[in-house]
Design an enzyme around this catalytic site. Structure first.
Site, PDB file in Angstrom:
ATOM      1  CG  HIS A  55       6.423 -28.721 103.120  1.00  0.00           C
ATOM      2  ND1 HIS A  55       6.888 -29.585 103.666  1.00  0.00           N
ATOM      3  CD2 HIS A  55       7.668 -27.640 103.271  1.00  0.00           C
ATOM      4  CE1 HIS A  55       8.086 -29.214 104.250  1.00  0.00           C
ATOM      5  NE2 HIS A  55       8.362 -28.219 103.899  1.00  0.00           N
ATOM      6  CG  HIS A 101       7.920 -27.312 109.110  1.00  0.00           C
ATOM      7  ND1 HIS A 101       6.856 -26.657 108.095  1.00  0.00           N
ATOM      8  CD2 HIS A 101       8.840 -27.840 108.461  1.00  0.00           C
ATOM      9  CE1 HIS A 101       7.573 -26.643 106.925  1.00  0.00           C
ATOM     10  NE2 HIS A 101       8.773 -27.211 107.209  1.00  0.00           N
ATOM     11  CB  CYS A 139      18.053 -27.148 103.081  1.00  0.00           C
ATOM     12  SG  CYS A 139      17.475 -27.421 101.545  1.00  0.00           S
ATOM     13  CD  GLU A 160      20.161 -32.751 101.045  1.00  0.00           C
ATOM     14  OE1 GLU A 160      20.830 -31.689 100.435  1.00  0.00           O
ATOM     15  OE2 GLU A 160      19.311 -32.297 102.041  1.00  0.00           O
ATOM     16  CD  GLU A 188      10.137 -24.997 102.193  1.00  0.00           C
ATOM     17  OE1 GLU A 188      11.400 -24.673 102.210  1.00  0.00           O
ATOM     18  OE2 GLU A 188       9.595 -25.915 102.693  1.00  0.00           O
ATOM     19  CD  GLU A 196      11.249 -25.246 105.690  1.00  0.00           C
ATOM     20  OE1 GLU A 196      10.893 -26.467 105.366  1.00  0.00           O
ATOM     21  OE2 GLU A 196      12.250 -24.638 105.328  1.00  0.00           O
TER      22      GLU A 196
END
Length: 180
Positions: free
Chosen positions: A28, A34, A69, A89, A114, A116
Site C-alpha cells: 500500500h 495486488h 473487505c 470482521e 490502494e 487492487e
C-alpha cells in the site's frame, strides 16, 4: 482477536495472474497491484449491512463501507478468504456468491495507495452481526436508496472503493437480496 496488519498480499497482473507476494503495508505504500476481496451482505428486505471501519485501521479509518473487505493470504483461495474475513470482521458467516471483479487505484489516508483487483462477493444474512471492535467501529442495515442519497450528500463519509462499487455496479449490489 485476529490482526491482519502483518499479512502479505498476493501481487497480480491485471488478468489476476499471480506474480509474487509483498508485505501488506509495503504494497500500500508503493501502490503495487495486488488481489483483494470485498463482501456485501443484504437482508431479505433489500437493506445492506454496512460497517464503519475502526478509527485505528491503517487506512480509511472511521469511514463507512461494505460489510467487509480484505486480502487473501498467499495460497488461500479468494472465496475461502472472503468467508474467513466475514467471520473475523463481522462475527458471522453466510453463503457467498461471486458478484463481480473490479480494478481500482486510489490514494487513501496515511499517504497509502490502494491498487487492487477486487473480487466482490454477495451474501444474505437475517441475523445481527457480532463485529470485532478492532476492525469495526459501528454497523447498520441501510436500504440501497438511502445509501445512494447519503453517499451523494456526504461522499467523504464513505470509502473510495465502496463509492466505486455503487457507481459502477449498483444493479448487482441491489440484487444481492435475491441471492439464494
Amino acid at each position: 482477536m485476529v490482526s491482519t496488519d502483518n499479512d502479505c498480499v498476493i501481487l497480480v497482473e491485471r488478468d489476476d495472474r499471480e506474480v509474487g507476494t509483498l508485505d501488506k503495508l509495503a504494497a500500500h505504500q508503493s501502490g503495487v497491484l495486488h488481489r483483494a476481496l470485498s463482501v456485501i451482505v443484504a437482508r431479505s428486505d433489500g437493506s445492506l449491512l454496512l460497517q464503519k471501519r475502526a478509527a485505528a485501521k491503517y487506512h480509511s479509518g472511521g469511514l463507512w463501507t461494505n460489510t467487509c473487505c480484505s486480502h487473501p493470504r498467499p495460497g488461500e483461495a479468494v472465496d475461502v478468504a472472503a468467508q474467513r474475513r466475514l467471520e473475523e470482521e463481522m462475527g458471522f458467516s453466510c453463503p457467498l456468491t461471486p458478484l463481480f471483479t473490479v480494478h481500482y487505484r486510489a490514494n487513501v489516508s496515511n499517504d497509502l495507495i490502494e491498487n487492487e483487483l477486487v473480487h466482490v462477493f454477495g451474501g444474505r444474512f437475517e441475523g445481527e452481526p457480532n463485529p470485532n471492535p478492532t476492525e469495526v467501529e459501528d454497523w447498520r442495515w441501510v436500504s440501497p436508496e438511502a445509501i445512494r442519497q447519503d453517499v451523494a450528500a456526504h461522499p467523504d463519509h464513505y470509502s473510495v472503493w465502496f463509492r466505486k462499487y455503487l457507481d459502477e455496479f449498483g444493479g448487482e449490489i441491489g440484487g444481492i437480496a435475491t441471492v439464494p
